[in-house]
Design a protein around this motif. Structure first.
Motif, PDB file in Angstrom:
ATOM      1  N   GLY A 123       5.993  -0.534   5.767  1.00 16.06           N
ATOM      2  CA  GLY A 123       5.567   0.426   6.783  1.00 16.06           C
ATOM      3  C   GLY A 123       4.277   0.028   7.465  1.00 16.06           C
ATOM      4  O   GLY A 123       4.090   0.256   8.660  1.00 16.06           O
ATOM      5  N   LEU A 124       3.362  -0.593   6.711  1.00 14.81           N
ATOM      6  CA  LEU A 124       2.089  -1.024   7.268  1.00 14.81           C
ATOM      7  C   LEU A 124       2.249  -2.233   8.182  1.00 14.81           C
ATOM      8  O   LEU A 124       1.647  -2.318   9.249  1.00 14.81           O
ATOM      9  CB  LEU A 124       1.108  -1.356   6.134  1.00 14.81           C
TER      10      LEU A 124
ATOM     11  N   ASP B 156       3.585  -2.682 -11.670  1.00 10.52           N
ATOM     12  CA  ASP B 156       4.141  -2.092 -10.449  1.00 10.52           C
ATOM     13  C   ASP B 156       3.206  -2.295  -9.264  1.00 10.52           C
ATOM     14  O   ASP B 156       3.655  -2.651  -8.165  1.00 10.52           O
ATOM     15  CB  ASP B 156       4.395  -0.593 -10.657  1.00 10.52           C
ATOM     16  N   GLN B 157       1.895  -2.067  -9.471  1.00  9.21           N
ATOM     17  CA  GLN B 157       0.984  -2.211  -8.334  1.00  9.21           C
ATOM     18  C   GLN B 157       0.840  -3.668  -7.917  1.00  9.21           C
ATOM     19  O   GLN B 157       0.770  -3.979  -6.729  1.00  9.21           O
ATOM     20  CB  GLN B 157      -0.384  -1.576  -8.654  1.00  9.21           C
ATOM     21  N   ALA B 158       0.841  -4.589  -8.878  1.00  9.21           N
ATOM     22  CA  ALA B 158       0.685  -6.010  -8.542  1.00  9.21           C
ATOM     23  C   ALA B 158       1.937  -6.560  -7.865  1.00  9.21           C
ATOM     24  O   ALA B 158       1.859  -7.251  -6.838  1.00  9.21           O
ATOM     25  CB  ALA B 158       0.363  -6.811  -9.799  1.00  9.21           C
ATOM     26  N   LEU B 159       3.108  -6.251  -8.418  1.00  7.04           N
ATOM     27  CA  LEU B 159       4.354  -6.751  -7.839  1.00  7.04           C
ATOM     28  C   LEU B 159       4.594  -6.138  -6.460  1.00  7.04           C
ATOM     29  O   LEU B 159       5.058  -6.817  -5.543  1.00  7.04           O
ATOM     30  CB  LEU B 159       5.528  -6.437  -8.772  1.00  7.04           C
ATOM     31  N   GLY B 160       4.275  -4.865  -6.310  1.00  6.98           N
ATOM     32  CA  GLY B 160       4.456  -4.220  -5.016  1.00  6.98           C
ATOM     33  C   GLY B 160       3.585  -4.832  -3.947  1.00  6.98           C
ATOM     34  O   GLY B 160       4.025  -5.040  -2.810  1.00  6.98           O
ATOM     35  N   GLN B 161       2.349  -5.175  -4.308  1.00 12.04           N
ATOM     36  CA  GLN B 161       1.434  -5.741  -3.325  1.00 12.04           C
ATOM     37  C   GLN B 161       1.746  -7.196  -3.002  1.00 12.04           C
ATOM     38  O   GLN B 161       1.317  -7.705  -1.963  1.00 12.04           O
ATOM     39  CB  GLN B 161      -0.009  -5.606  -3.823  1.00 12.04           C
ATOM     40  N   ALA B 162       2.490  -7.851  -3.877  1.00 13.18           N
ATOM     41  CA  ALA B 162       2.898  -9.229  -3.598  1.00 13.18           C
ATOM     42  C   ALA B 162       3.784  -9.307  -2.359  1.00 13.18           C
ATOM     43  O   ALA B 162       3.985 -10.386  -1.785  1.00 13.18           O
ATOM     44  CB  ALA B 162       3.630  -9.816  -4.807  1.00 13.18           C
ATOM     45  N   GLY B 163       4.285  -8.146  -1.928  1.00 12.70           N
ATOM     46  CA  GLY B 163       5.105  -8.131  -0.721  1.00 12.70           C
ATOM     47  C   GLY B 163       4.319  -8.357   0.552  1.00 12.70           C
ATOM     48  O   GLY B 163       4.907  -8.722   1.582  1.00 12.70           O
ATOM     49  N   LEU B 164       2.989  -8.184   0.512  1.00 15.36           N
ATOM     50  CA  LEU B 164       2.192  -8.308   1.734  1.00 15.36           C
ATOM     51  C   LEU B 164       2.363  -9.653   2.431  1.00 15.36           C
ATOM     52  O   LEU B 164       2.748  -9.692   3.607  1.00 15.36           O
ATOM     53  CB  LEU B 164       0.714  -8.034   1.438  1.00 15.36           C
TER      54      LEU B 164
ATOM     55  N   LEU C 238       7.926   5.207  14.884  1.00 15.30           N
ATOM     56  CA  LEU C 238       7.987   5.164  13.424  1.00 15.30           C
ATOM     57  C   LEU C 238       7.106   4.042  12.878  1.00 15.30           C
ATOM     58  O   LEU C 238       6.351   4.237  11.913  1.00 15.30           O
ATOM     59  CB  LEU C 238       9.433   4.974  12.963  1.00 15.30           C
ATOM     60  N   ALA C 239       7.185   2.871  13.510  1.00 16.78           N
ATOM     61  CA  ALA C 239       6.381   1.723  13.054  1.00 16.78           C
ATOM     62  C   ALA C 239       4.892   2.012  13.187  1.00 16.78           C
ATOM     63  O   ALA C 239       4.098   1.692  12.287  1.00 16.78           O
ATOM     64  CB  ALA C 239       6.746   0.483  13.869  1.00 16.78           C
ATOM     65  N   THR C 240       4.493   2.622  14.294  1.00 19.98           N
ATOM     66  CA  THR C 240       3.072   2.910  14.516  1.00 19.98           C
ATOM     67  C   THR C 240       2.574   4.005  13.593  1.00 19.98           C
ATOM     68  O   THR C 240       1.468   3.914  13.042  1.00 19.98           O
ATOM     69  CB  THR C 240       2.837   3.326  15.980  1.00 19.98           C
ATOM     70  N   ILE C 241       3.384   5.040  13.387  1.00 24.24           N
ATOM     71  CA  ILE C 241       2.979   6.144  12.511  1.00 24.24           C
ATOM     72  C   ILE C 241       2.823   5.668  11.072  1.00 24.24           C
ATOM     73  O   ILE C 241       1.839   6.008  10.395  1.00 24.24           O
ATOM     74  CB  ILE C 241       3.990   7.304  12.597  1.00 24.24           C
ATOM     75  N   THR C 242       3.777   4.871  10.573  1.00 26.69           N
ATOM     76  CA  THR C 242       3.690   4.417   9.182  1.00 26.69           C
ATOM     77  C   THR C 242       2.467   3.532   8.964  1.00 26.69           C
ATOM     78  O   THR C 242       1.836   3.586   7.911  1.00 26.69           O
ATOM     79  CB  THR C 242       4.956   3.642   8.774  1.00 26.69           C
ATOM     80  N   THR C 243       2.122   2.729   9.960  1.00 26.00           N
ATOM     81  CA  THR C 243       0.919   1.900   9.850  1.00 26.00           C
ATOM     82  C   THR C 243      -0.334   2.750   9.946  1.00 26.00           C
ATOM     83  O   THR C 243      -1.256   2.641   9.125  1.00 26.00           O
ATOM     84  CB  THR C 243       0.890   0.834  10.967  1.00 26.00           C
TER      85      THR C 243
ATOM     86  N   ILE D  73      -0.996   6.079   9.644  1.00 23.43           N
ATOM     87  CA  ILE D  73      -1.314   7.109   8.656  1.00 23.43           C
ATOM     88  C   ILE D  73      -1.799   6.488   7.352  1.00 23.43           C
ATOM     89  O   ILE D  73      -2.830   6.884   6.798  1.00 23.43           O
ATOM     90  CB  ILE D  73      -0.093   8.016   8.420  1.00 23.43           C
ATOM     91  N   ALA D  74      -1.073   5.490   6.854  1.00 26.13           N
ATOM     92  CA  ALA D  74      -1.451   4.896   5.568  1.00 26.13           C
ATOM     93  C   ALA D  74      -2.737   4.087   5.675  1.00 26.13           C
ATOM     94  O   ALA D  74      -3.595   4.134   4.787  1.00 26.13           O
ATOM     95  CB  ALA D  74      -0.317   4.012   5.057  1.00 26.13           C
ATOM     96  N   ALA D  75      -2.906   3.334   6.763  1.00 30.61           N
ATOM     97  CA  ALA D  75      -4.054   2.428   6.873  1.00 30.61           C
ATOM     98  C   ALA D  75      -5.301   3.114   7.381  1.00 30.61           C
ATOM     99  O   ALA D  75      -6.416   2.736   7.004  1.00 30.61           O
ATOM    100  CB  ALA D  75      -3.694   1.254   7.791  1.00 30.61           C
TER     101      ALA D  75
END
Length: 506
Positions: A47-48, A266-274, A325-330, A332-334
């Motif tokens: 989303g980011l 979970d947090q490390a593997l999830g962030q590996a997606g960046l 959708l792309a702009t909102i997901t980026t 709001i979270a960021a």
């Protein structure tokens, strides 16, 4: 499980935080709230990443003379480097369930934590306005031509800096985001989770369309470097810094999200997606942009303009939905979570997450992003490198304190205490070592920034080099200086027992 829960309840029964330092948004997360899986962390990054600014990244480097693979490689390299502080800073969030403002109290002091959190909030407010304007522009550009041409609302008004119709589109997008933000972190989490597959599907459709219309990506693969070796390296390092700075904001306040993770894995593997998602999406941006030369006879670098050129009612509707959708997901979270939490930390009794988010959104309007984006074509890149000098030293100080000084052991009760004898009270609530390291980490970058924006006509070459590598220089210099200052103070940091507030998540 029952035993862990009874310990947790007992811990909270004994926990008497200062009311001025805590509310529901700042307290440690309970085990029942720690449900974020590795996939959901990865979904956050989908989303980011999928958004208009990221779409431009590799293409902008190719425009400056890099080969297509060099542009994508620079983006991927920057995000692999950034992955290290992301995972390291995310660790205390998962282990102790605390958000970024509370973690900052450990190194900057109970009151001094307002300095890094408000600096991070300021950058977030600026970006919130910029992203909201981009979302509003998508709505405006994709409106039927008859509406834009026949309406007096399309006339530019000098005192406003834009047309009433464009401003109305901006405000419509601004309000749409608030409906999601008002639901709090749970609403944001659901948005990111369910938006990820939709954004992947829409991005794939755009890539397939470009491939079929342009008969492949031959034109992109023919984009060779126009730079000599020395020219490449002089462009590479500031570009690397700019791309690191793109997500350096999240590298600071990532505990705001990892505090909900089920485990460190979970947090490390999830962030590996960046780096994976950034590499994939910048490839899409570059591939589609280069294909427009073949399809339309000219390069169309803006995805909003491109979707308008494709035409058709269904395309327009889908485009408005996808870009929004792309702009909102980026956005709001960021750009909402960190400023909102910073304002909550400033006054927990007066601010909730929702009130902090509303003030963030209002400040985003006050930044007048339509003026900022039109003032200089290089604004975003000057902005990226410039603010990295503010965020880099904060990250270096946080990590030096958590890993080198405290060796990952934090006394959670003391993080919510105003006792002058408290571990994090320091000098009147401020850690002078952190404040000095922050200032000394920023100062050497200032002359290069002033030269970049035209305030100074010229500066020595070595100061230009420092500015071009602002994040690296400020991150490491401030971290080392903080460690040295803390050592010279002679504070003996003993290993502290883990509080019974939360079960230990190594």
């Amino acid at each position: 499980m029952a035993s862990s829960q009874s310990k947790l309840n007992a811990g909270f029964d004994d926990f008497e935080p200062d009311p001025s330092l805590i509310n529901d948004d700042l307290r440690p997360t309970a085990p029942a709230e720690r449900t974020l899986s590795g996939w959901e962390m990865a979904s956050l990054w989908v989303g980011l990443v999928v958004g208009v600014p990221a779409y431009y990244l590799a293409g902008s480097l190719v425009d400056l003379g890099m080969a297509w693979w060099q542009g994508i490689g620079t983006v991927v390299a920057a995000n692999i480097i950034l992955l290290v502080p992301l995972v390291l800073t995310g660790h205390p969030g998962t282990r102790y369930g605390i958000p970024f403002p509370v973690l900052a109290r450990s190194s900057f002091g109970i009151r001094g934590a307002h300095v890094p959190t408000l600096l991070r909030a300021l950058v977030g407010c600026g970006w919130y306005g910029i992203e909201s304007w981009i979302g509003g522009e998508a709505i405006y550009l994709l409106l039927p031509k008859s509406i834009k041409d026949s309406s007096s609302l399309s006339q530019f008004i000098p005192w406003l800096g834009t047309s009433p119709l464009e401003f109305a589109c901006f405000m419509a997008f601004w309000l749409a985001q608030l409906t999601i933000v008002w639901k709090g972190m749970e609403g944001i989490r659901k948005l990111e989770k369910y938006s990820a597959p939709i954004l992947i599907a829409l991005t794939s459709c755009l890539l397939i369309w470009a491939y079929s219309k342009a008969d492949g990506f031959i034109h992109m693969f023919s984009l060779s470097s126009r730079l000599s070796a020395s020219q490449f390296w002089s462009l590479f390092f500031p570009s690397l810094t700019a791309n690191i700075s793109f997500w350096a904001t999240l590298a600071l306040n990532i505990p705001d999200f990892t505090r909900y993770a089920r485990s460190q894995a979970d947090q490390a593997l999830g962030q590996a997606g960046l780096p994976i998602f950034m590499g994939a999406f910048t490839f899409v941006g570059l591939a589609v942009t280069s294909s427009t030369k073949v399809i339309f006879g000219r390069v169309i670098s803006s995805p909003i303009e491109l979707l308008g050129e494709i035409g058709g009612l269904s395309t327009v509707v889908l485009s408005i939905f996808g870009i929004s959708l792309a702009t909102i997901t980026t956005n709001i979270a960021a750009n909402v979570v960190a400023p909102a939490n910073a304002l909550v930390n400033l006054s927990p009794s007066k601010f909730t997450f929702q009130k902090g988010a509303l003030l963030t959104a209002l400040l985003g309007i006050a930044f007048q992003p339509w003026r900022l984006l039109r003032s200089s074509e290089s604004f975003v890149y000057t902005w990226l490198v410039g603010y990295s000098a503010l965020l880099g030293p904060i990250g270096g100080i946080l990590l030096a304190d958590y890993y080198l000084i405290r060796q990952t052991n934090l006394n959670i009760k003391e993080l919510y205490s105003l006792s002058p004898r408290g571990d994090f009270y320091y000098t009147g609530g401020y850690n002078l070592a952190a404040m000095a390291a922050l200032v000394l980490g920023i100062l050497p970058v200032v002359p290069g920034f002033l030269e970049k924006v035209g305030v100074l006509s010229s500066v020595p070459d070595w100061l230009v080099v420092i500015y071009n590598n602002a994040w690296f220089f400020s991150f490491f210099s401030a971290g080392v200086l903080y460690w040295v200052f803390s050592s010279l103070k002679g504070r003996e940091e003993k290993s502290l027992p883990i509080d019974p507030l939360l079960p230990n998540i190594p």
